[in-house]
Each structure stands twice: as C-alpha cells, then as structure tokens.
Design an enzyme around this catalytic site. Structure first.
Site, short mmCIF file in Angstrom:
data_model
loop_
_atom_site.label_atom_id
_atom_site.label_comp_id
_atom_site.label_asym_id
_atom_site.label_seq_id
_atom_site.Cartn_x
_atom_site.Cartn_y
_atom_site.Cartn_z
N ALA A 236 0.84 -1.19 0.00
CA ALA A 236 0.00 0.00 0.00
C ALA A 236 0.88 1.24 0.00
O ALA A 236 2.09 1.17 0.24
CB ALA A 236 -0.91 -0.02 1.23
N GLY B 267 0.23 -5.00 1.01
CA GLY B 267 -1.00 -4.97 0.23
C GLY B 267 -0.88 -5.68 -1.10
O GLY B 267 -1.88 -6.16 -1.65
N GLU C 79 -1.61 -9.19 -0.28
CA GLU C 79 -3.03 -9.27 0.04
C GLU C 79 -3.87 -9.22 -1.24
O GLU C 79 -4.90 -9.92 -1.35
CB GLU C 79 -3.43 -8.15 0.99
CG GLU C 79 -2.85 -8.35 2.39
CD GLU C 79 -3.20 -7.23 3.35
OE1 GLU C 79 -3.88 -7.49 4.35
OE2 GLU C 79 -2.77 -6.09 3.09
N GLU D 182 4.10 -5.75 7.45
CA GLU D 182 3.49 -4.63 8.20
C GLU D 182 3.95 -4.56 9.64
O GLU D 182 4.01 -3.47 10.22
CB GLU D 182 1.96 -4.76 8.14
CG GLU D 182 1.36 -4.43 6.79
CD GLU D 182 1.32 -5.60 5.83
OE1 GLU D 182 0.68 -5.50 4.78
OE2 GLU D 182 1.94 -6.65 6.13
#
Length: 689
Positions: free
Chosen positions: A60, A99, A102, A122
């Site tokens: 992200a 992300g 993910e 993370e």
C-alpha cells in the site's frame, strides 16, 4: 495506470505505477474500474492481474496513513475480486509485499515467477495487515505458519511460497501465458477456490499450535500493541466467519495507524529510503566498475569487511604485514563461515565458494590491481597516512581508496595522496559481516563518481549506506561521545552504573552504556581518550586498574566465572563516590526519566549541530544511523524524531538547566535547536541540506 487487454476470453489487467506499483488511491480506483469492466464484459471468461516492471506490488502507499484516505479502499477492491463470478489469477513477476500480497491472496489462484518475493512486512512498521491478510493467509497455509510469517515480516521466495501453498505454481518463462491458462482452467471448472472457504485449515490441532506461538510472541514483546493485535486478528479466523473476521481485522488495524510506535516506525522506514538520495548527487552520475577488492588488515574488522565482498560475489585480497596475523585472520573468517554452514544459514557449497573468493597476501603491493582498497588498520593517524601514501604509489589509476576509520579526519588522510578525489571513508560497523550500516564519508575533494560508486557498492554488499561529512567521529560516534560524556557525568552526580543501564534498557535499548563499555572493552575508549586528549575520570580510573570489562572479568560491573551478565561491584561504587568528592561534585539520586533526559538530550543537541554543519543532510539520516548502528529502538524513530515527540521547547529548556547546573557550556542548546524551539518548529519539518 491499469492497461486492460482482452484476448481469447481473458482480460489481462496490467498495473503500471512505477517504480514499485504502490497501491495508492489512483491505482486502486483504476484497478477497481478495470475489474468492474472485465466482470461486466460478456466476452471475458477470466481475468489475470499482472504488473509492469520488476515488482508486482510492493504494498500500500503508506504515505496515506494518518490522512483521510480516498475510496475505494484496498479492502473494497479486494472484496470485488473475492466476489467475482469470473476467476481472477495473479501473475506475480516480482515482489508481492504487504497490500501486494493481500491483492494476490484475494485472487482465486496465483502464478509466480522464479524471482518473486512474497511477504506481509506490516509488523515492521508498527501495524498489521489490514486488507484481509490475517484472514486469507491462515486459511491458505495454516494459522501457525501464517502467524509466524506475519510476525517476522520477512518475505519468502517463490519456491518456498509454492511449498507453503501461497502460490499455485512457479514458472520460469513468461508469466502471463501461464496465468491465462490457469484462469481458463478455473473458468471451465466452475466453482472458484476462495480463501474464505478454506476453514478446513482451522481445526482444534491447528488452533493449539497457533495459540502456543501467539502466547510466546506476546510474552516476548508485551509492550508491542501490533503483536497483540496480530494475535487477536488471526484468532478471529477460528472464532468468527470470514466476513466477520475481516471486520475484526479492520477493528484491530485502525488504532495502530495512529499509534506513536507505528508513526515512529513509518518515519524510520521513510528516513531509510530517503537516505539513499544524496542532495546534489545526480542519479546519472557515472559509476566506476568494482570487480575486485583489497582489504588492508586481517583483524576482526578487516576480516568482516572481506566477508562482505565475498558474500556479494566479489573476489577480495586480505593484506597484512606479516604471515602470522594474516593466517589468524583467515582462520577466523573460515571459522565464521563454518559456523554459518553448521547452523544451516548457508550451504556447504556456498561456504566453500565464499571462502574461495578470499585470498590472503603479505605486503601492500598486493593491492595494486584492486578496483577498491579499504584500509582497516589500527586507528592511528600516522599508521593510516603511511598506508595511504604507499597506496598512492601502488594502486592502479582509477582505484577507489577508502578508509574504515571511525573517528579520524579523512581529509588529512587523503592529503598524503596525489589523488584526493579518489579517497573517501567507508565506516563499517562491527561485526562488519553482520551490521547493515556503513557511513560513507565524503571528503572535501572526493569526486562525485567515487561517492556514487561507494554508495552503490554498499547496496551491492547488502548494506545500508548513509552519506556523511568529515568531522571527528562523523555522525554516529560524534553523538555517541556526547552520550558517553553525559553518562560519566551522571555517575559523578550520584547515579550508579546499574541504575543508568536500567533506565536505558527500559527506554528500549538492548544494553545500557556501561554494560556496552564492558562488552567492548574499557581499554579501547581509554586509549582513544589518551590519543585525543579526552578525560573520563571514572572510566579512566577503572582502566588504569586493569578493569577492562568482560575480558578481564571486571569493569563497571563484575563477571564472576565468565558470566555474561554483570553484577554490581561495591568497589566501583566507592570509587565513583571518591572521584565525585575529589571533583567537588555533590551527589544525589535520579529517577529513570531524569537519567534518560540527561543522556539523550545532549545527543539531540549534537545532532542539531551536525545538521547546521551539514555533516548530515537531514534529521532522518541521523535517525537511520542510530537505529541501524547503535541499537536505538526503531519504535522510537531515532533521536531526532524522538525529540520532536518530546517537544523541542522541553528539550531546549532542560538543556539550558543542565548547562547551569553542571557548568558545562556544551549543553547549551545549539543555535538550530534553540531556533526551532522558539518558533515551535520540529526537526521533521526541515528540508534536506
């Protein structure tokens, strides 16, 4: 930002957001639109998500954290993929991190290239996966394995990812054709494999294994809110349906974003990336080729530096003045490699290959053909100037001449050569084969291409290079000297060694300053102070008594029977009291908070002077150096970031008080610190010098 190409019933959606395809708002919106179009297109039977460049998706856009985020949010995009009536396959050509992984986990299948890296890092920036990672990964590879992977934050390679079940296949050639084939196979099969349907991995035996690992993790880091949150989020896999588990993950994720630890870790992340950009040094600056190296000195530091080159595949010659110290050094290196192979961190074949890249030689003339020569001799200016004078005569034209000095004037070393443009400092930290940090010291006449080459070489050696200027101790050791001076003053004023160390470890350091001195050896600092005219009354008195620390069983603490942990020594405490009386210093007790302030505020103050002198380009460079070279707790963001959280008005006011109380003018707030405090400013807002 997303190219949509339909061929043979397959829509290939190619992400393009260089350099790392971060999932910022614009890319999320473009991907969401392309997915909606492909799902609605009657000619499309299946979808492939691929990416341009060497990275699939590096995560992200964490610069959005703490701000109002634009929709669609990543979980919303992934929900569209998860619910798609048409199969969606990820073609993972490079790193799929955070992300990015993910996103891939939300797809119905994953095809990886051989160089793919898969991870959820993370935890390293104080948060947890927040787009379904804590729910999808446990259902895919098992909760204990998934929890361990998220807890470490370390990525796995493509082959390991296939073994675990993260990816369906690893292909050596073009990914997209393989992903198209898999997508059409799923379209023909009918029912799609969705991560939320894999509750078969969540049996009582799996729960027991997960709970044991989670309990151990929380016990080890009781003050880390993201570790506890990660355990709670994965536990939701067992206790709640998939959709409710996603909601539980979001509930655990949201508060972490604004947690002070997470903000500090994000600062450290960005500071480390920013350190790679040196103001005034163009990215187009030419680099010199580095194919061979020579290291002067076979001691602990020289051997460790040689290992860095060997590990990177660069042949290196280790040079000594005599055969005996050379052989001792080479034997030490062979022993370190043997230990690595025994532990399984490298294979026996790799051990042999690395040892084979290291050659020993007696005499400086053996450095003549090296592309770079790194001097790691005794820390004495006369020794180093003599070596560089000889290297000037011996080294080939265009060779880079680097000194590993940790304190000395690189300009004075360069001045004995006829090629000062080729000279700089490369200050490795001990043990050099382990520690990431390298201070790359730019001397007055260092050529831009030499600096650029050294910085690139640091990355090639898998180090973290930070460019600094010339001064005594550069950045890290110059600030350390201020802390050492403050620690000595604390002893004279009444704090005891174990009290100081306890305050510092409670602050987050793994060791306190006096235990660290005992580990390194009090004789090292003692010799250095004698060379440079410094004085530390307590430490010097201990060294004069032959109390050199752990190696003699006595230092600030005593180490009975070779113990690693030191114990209080009444003899030392009596010596401190006598020394204070001799200097007319009244003693009193200190709280842990006072100890931290008296140690850390002078460090911040010296950092402000370093910035004013342009020895460091930005506050984040100082933070990066102290986190990676001196064990500053990363979750406090480095000394300059931490000072911002304390408040610069508080820091400046207390320094003024310390200066009055001690009569030490060096504790007066530096002009930059004083200016920022008066203006209500912060170090974080400063521009790069």
């Amino acid at each position: 930002m997303v190219r949509n190409e339909v061929d043979g019933g397959v829509a290939v959606l190619t992400l393009s957001n260089p350099p790392v395809n971060a999932l910022g708002a614009d890319l999320r919106a473009a991907l969401d639109r392309a997915l909606a179009e492909a799902i609605a297109d009657a000619t499309v039977r299946a979808i492939v998500i691929a990416a341009e460049g060497k990275v699939f998706v590096a995560g992200a856009d964490i610069s959005e954290f703490g701000k109002v985020r634009r929709r669609p949010l990543l979980p919303e995009v992934l929900a569209r993929i998860d619910a798609s009536p048409k199969p969606v396959v990820a073609a993972i050509g490079g790193a799929a991190l955070g992300g990015g992984l993910e996103l891939a986990l939300a797809c119905h299948a994953r095809i990886a290239g051989r160089h793919a890296k898969l991870g959820l890092p993370e935890i390293k920036i104080g948060i947890i996966p927040g787009a379904g990672g804590t729910q999808r990964l446990p259902r895919l590879i098992g909760p204990e394995t998934a929890f361990a992977m998220m807890l470490s934050g370390e990525p796995v390679g493509a082959d390991r990812g296939a073994e675990l079940g993260i990816v369906d296949a690893v292909v050596l050639g073009d990914l997209v054709p393989a992903a198209r084939v898999r997508a059409l196979e799923l379209a023909d099969a009918g029912r799609l494999p969705r991560a939320g349907d894999r509750d078969d991995r969540l049996d009582p035996e799996a729960r027991a294994a997960f709970e044991a690992r989670a309990a151990d993790a929380v016990t080890r880091e009781p003050d880390a809110p993201n570790v506890r949150a990660l355990a709670e989020a994965v536990r939701a896999c067992f206790d709640r349906p998939f959709a409710e588990g996603l909601a539980a993950e979001q509930a655990a994720f949201a508060p972490l974003v604004d947690d002070p630890r997470a903000r500090a870790l994000r600062h450290a992340f960005f500071a480390e990336r920013e350190a790679a950009r040196v103001p005034g040094l163009s990215k187009d600056t030419p680099r010199r080729p580095i194919e061979t190296a020579a290291v002067i000195g076979a001691g602990t530091m020289g051997g460790g530096i040689a290992m860095c080159f060997a590990n990177a595949g660069i042949p290196v010659t280790v040079i000594e003045t005599e055969e005996a110290p050379l052989q001792r050094g080479l034997e030490r290196v062979r022993g370190l490699y043997a230990g690595s192979a025994k532990r399984g961190s490298i294979t026996e074949a790799e051990r042999d290959a690395r040892i084979g890249r290291i050659t020993g030689a007696v005499g400086l003339e053996n450095a003549g053909s090296a592309d770079i020569v790194i001097e790691a001799a005794f820390e004495e200016m006369g020794v180093k100037r003599a070596i560089f004078s000889e290297l000037d005569r011996i080294a080939k034209h265009g060779a880079i001449l680097a000194t590993n000095t940790s304190y000395l004037d690189v300009d004075a070393i360069a001045a004995v050569t006829g090629r000062p443009q080729d000279v700089l400092g490369m200050h490795f930290f001990s043990p050099a084969n382990v520690m990431r940090l390298v201070e790359v010291v730019r001397a007055e006449k260092t050529a831009p291409e030499v600096l650029a080459t050294a910085l690139d070489l640091g990355k090639r050696l898998k180090k973290l290079p930070v460019a600094v200027g010339v001064c005594f101790g550069f950045v890290g050791n110059r600030i350390l000297e201020r802390r050492s001076r403050a620690a000595e003053r604390l002893l004279l004023e009444g704090a005891l060694p174990h009290e100081v160390d306890a305050a510092v470890t409670a602050f987050g350091f793994r060791m306190g300053p006096f235990a660290m001195s005992d580990l390194a050896g009090l004789d090292i600092g003692w010799r250095s102070r004698k060379d440079f005219g410094g004085r530390a009354p307590v430490a010097d008195a201990l060294a004069e008594m032959g109390r050199f620390g752990q190696k003699t069983g006595r230092g600030f603490f005593v180490y009975p029977d070779g113990a690693r942990a030191g114990q209080r020594d009444p003899e030392v405490e009596a010596l401190i009291a006598r020394t204070a009386a001799e200097h007319g210093i009244a003693q009193r007790s200190f709280t842990p908070e006072e100890i931290v302030a008296r140690l850390m505020y002078p460090m911040v103050n010296e950092g402000a002077r370093i910035l004013s002198e342009k020895i460091a380009s930005r506050p984040g460079d100082i933070d990066t150096i102290w986190i990676n070279g001196y064990n500053w707790p990363a979750w406090r963001g480095g000394p300059m970031h931490w000072a911002d959280t304390v408040g610069l008005k508080t820091v400046a006011a207390d320094l003024e008080r310390f200066a009055r109380e001690t009569g030490d003018d060096s504790q007066e707030p530096a002009p930059l610190l004083k200016k920022l405090a008066e203006e209500g400013g912060s170090f974080g807002a400063l521009k790069a010098a």
